[in-house]
Write a protein that holds these residues in place. Structure first.
Motif, PDB file in Angstrom:
ATOM      1  N   UNK A 171      14.130  -2.677   0.832  1.00  0.00           N
ATOM      2  CA  UNK A 171      14.126  -2.633  -0.626  1.00  0.00           C
ATOM      3  C   UNK A 171      14.500  -4.022  -1.115  1.00  0.00           C
ATOM      4  N   UNK A 172      13.725  -4.561  -2.028  1.00  0.00           N
ATOM      5  CA  UNK A 172      14.078  -5.825  -2.678  1.00  0.00           C
ATOM      6  C   UNK A 172      14.088  -5.600  -4.179  1.00  0.00           C
ATOM      7  N   UNK A 173      15.171  -6.008  -4.820  1.00  0.00           N
ATOM      8  CA  UNK A 173      15.278  -5.877  -6.280  1.00  0.00           C
ATOM      9  C   UNK A 173      15.644  -7.228  -6.869  1.00  0.00           C
ATOM     10  N   UNK A 174      15.085  -7.523  -8.024  1.00  0.00           N
ATOM     11  CA  UNK A 174      15.445  -8.744  -8.715  1.00  0.00           C
ATOM     12  C   UNK A 174      16.788  -8.628  -9.403  1.00  0.00           C
ATOM     13  N   UNK A 187       9.296  -2.145  -2.396  1.00  0.00           N
ATOM     14  CA  UNK A 187       9.768  -1.203  -1.380  1.00  0.00           C
ATOM     15  C   UNK A 187       8.685  -1.051  -0.329  1.00  0.00           C
ATOM     16  N   UNK A 188       9.075  -1.177   0.943  1.00  0.00           N
ATOM     17  CA  UNK A 188       8.109  -1.017   2.032  1.00  0.00           C
ATOM     18  C   UNK A 188       8.810  -0.489   3.274  1.00  0.00           C
ATOM     19  N   UNK A 189       8.009   0.039   4.195  1.00  0.00           N
ATOM     20  CA  UNK A 189       8.533   0.485   5.484  1.00  0.00           C
ATOM     21  C   UNK A 189       7.586   0.037   6.592  1.00  0.00           C
ATOM     22  N   UNK A 190       8.067   0.139   7.817  1.00  0.00           N
ATOM     23  CA  UNK A 190       7.245  -0.246   8.945  1.00  0.00           C
ATOM     24  C   UNK A 190       7.159  -1.738   9.164  1.00  0.00           C
ATOM     25  N   UNK A 248       0.858  -1.187   0.000  1.00  0.00           N
ATOM     26  CA  UNK A 248       0.000   0.000   0.000  1.00  0.00           C
ATOM     27  C   UNK A 248       0.894   1.237   0.000  1.00  0.00           C
ATOM     28  N   UNK A 249       0.449   2.354  -0.595  1.00  0.00           N
ATOM     29  CA  UNK A 249       1.282   3.561  -0.625  1.00  0.00           C
ATOM     30  C   UNK A 249       1.740   4.017   0.755  1.00  0.00           C
ATOM     31  N   UNK A 250       0.897   3.808   1.784  1.00  0.00           N
ATOM     32  CA  UNK A 250       1.275   4.278   3.117  1.00  0.00           C
ATOM     33  C   UNK A 250       2.322   3.380   3.774  1.00  0.00           C
ATOM     34  N   UNK A 251       2.662   2.266   3.134  1.00  0.00           N
ATOM     35  CA  UNK A 251       3.757   1.433   3.598  1.00  0.00           C
ATOM     36  C   UNK A 251       5.026   1.684   2.783  1.00  0.00           C
ATOM     37  N   UNK A 252       5.039   2.743   2.004  1.00  0.00           N
ATOM     38  CA  UNK A 252       6.168   2.975   1.102  1.00  0.00           C
ATOM     39  C   UNK A 252       6.466   4.457   1.005  1.00  0.00           C
ATOM     40  N   UNK A 253       7.422   4.928   1.777  1.00  0.00           N
ATOM     41  CA  UNK A 253       7.875   6.307   1.618  1.00  0.00           C
ATOM     42  C   UNK A 253       8.469   6.489   0.233  1.00  0.00           C
ATOM     43  N   UNK A 254       8.274   7.665  -0.344  1.00  0.00           N
ATOM     44  CA  UNK A 254       8.752   7.882  -1.705  1.00  0.00           C
ATOM     45  C   UNK A 254       7.914   7.179  -2.752  1.00  0.00           C
TER      46      UNK A 254
END
Length: 251
Positions: free
Chosen positions: A234-237, A194-197, A156-162
């Motif tokens: 941050x996770x990237x393939x 990308x997520x936070x929290x 969700x957008x609120x779990x992702x700064x930027x």
């Protein structure tokens, strides 16, 4: 302890959780709100009980940190980190994009991780020094060195700064998915999460799966994740994406 033995136990733990969860899916169950207003169901609690019982039986000296029942022997060298249903809202809504997360941490670092989707019978398992496997076969991320071509996912957008900056820079964006986003990234069906929290039980199992498939998973400063990390991930393939993403997050 032999890592093969730990992998076999991790499979047994996921099997036990799935056996509890499946009868409740799209059926009646008790649901409550926790102190932080997040939902919890009897499936969450009973699945964690089943996992913890097997750990106590087979690894009595290991620590346990679980979302629903807290910590036991959390200062042990070896600690199992559990989230019986990551994506409880999806489970409640009848959407099979939640997962059971099981991690083994040694000295504060994840060395083994399982993402199990018990409804679709999909299981990813990653272990230090070994390739990630999806339902027993090797899994791998896909090449995508340019952010402008990347498929970016977040719950969700609120779990992702930027979020807006990433959405604008990425090729496309998907919302929802919780741990399932990381699993699909490990199988080459996405490029960036990308997520936070996030709490330890939210991310510990994801790291071995993502990195064993050829990806990278760090905090928002590009530092390795560990027990004391702040929950911004941050996770990237494709590792080539990481500097581009970190630059946006630092703005």
């Amino acid at each position: 302890m032999n890592l093969d033995d730990d992998i076999a136990l991790a499979h047994a733990l996921a099997d036990a959780a799935g056996a509890v969860i499946r009868p409740y899916f799209r059926a009646r169950f008790v649901q409550e709100a926790k102190a932080d207003a997040s939902p919890v169901t009897q499936a969450d609690r009973e699945a964690e009980e089943a996992i913890r019982a097997l750990i106590e039986e087979h690894r009595a000296g290991d620590g346990i940190i679980g979302e629903e029942y807290g910590a036991a022997r959390a200062d042990a060298e070896r600690v199992w980190v559990l989230d019986p249903i990551d994506g409880t809202r999806a489970f409640i809504g009848g959407r099979p994009i939640f997962g059971t997360l099981i991690a083994l941490m040694i000295e504060g670092h994840p060395v083994l991780g399982v993402i199990d989707q018990p409804i679709s019978s999909e299981r990813w398992i990653g272990a230090a020094g070994r390739p990630t496997r999806f339902n027993g076969k090797p899994a791998g991320t896909r090449a995508c060195p340019e952010l402008s071509r990347a498929l970016f996912a977040t719950t969700a957008p609120w779990f992702c700064g930027g979020f807006e900056a990433l959405r604008s820079a990425a090729g496309d964006t998907l919302l929802g998915g919780d741990c399932y986003n990381y699993a699909l990234l490990a199988s080459g069906h996405g490029d960036l999460v990308v997520e936070e929290g996030l709490k330890l039980h939210d991310w510990a199992a994801l790291l071995p799966v993502v990195e064993g498939a050829g990806g990278r998973m760090t905090d928002w400063h590009g530092q390795s994740l560990h027990k004391g990390s702040d929950g911004r991930v941050v996770a990237v393939g494709d590792p080539a994406l990481l500097p581009q993403v970190l630059e946006l997050l630092e703005r």
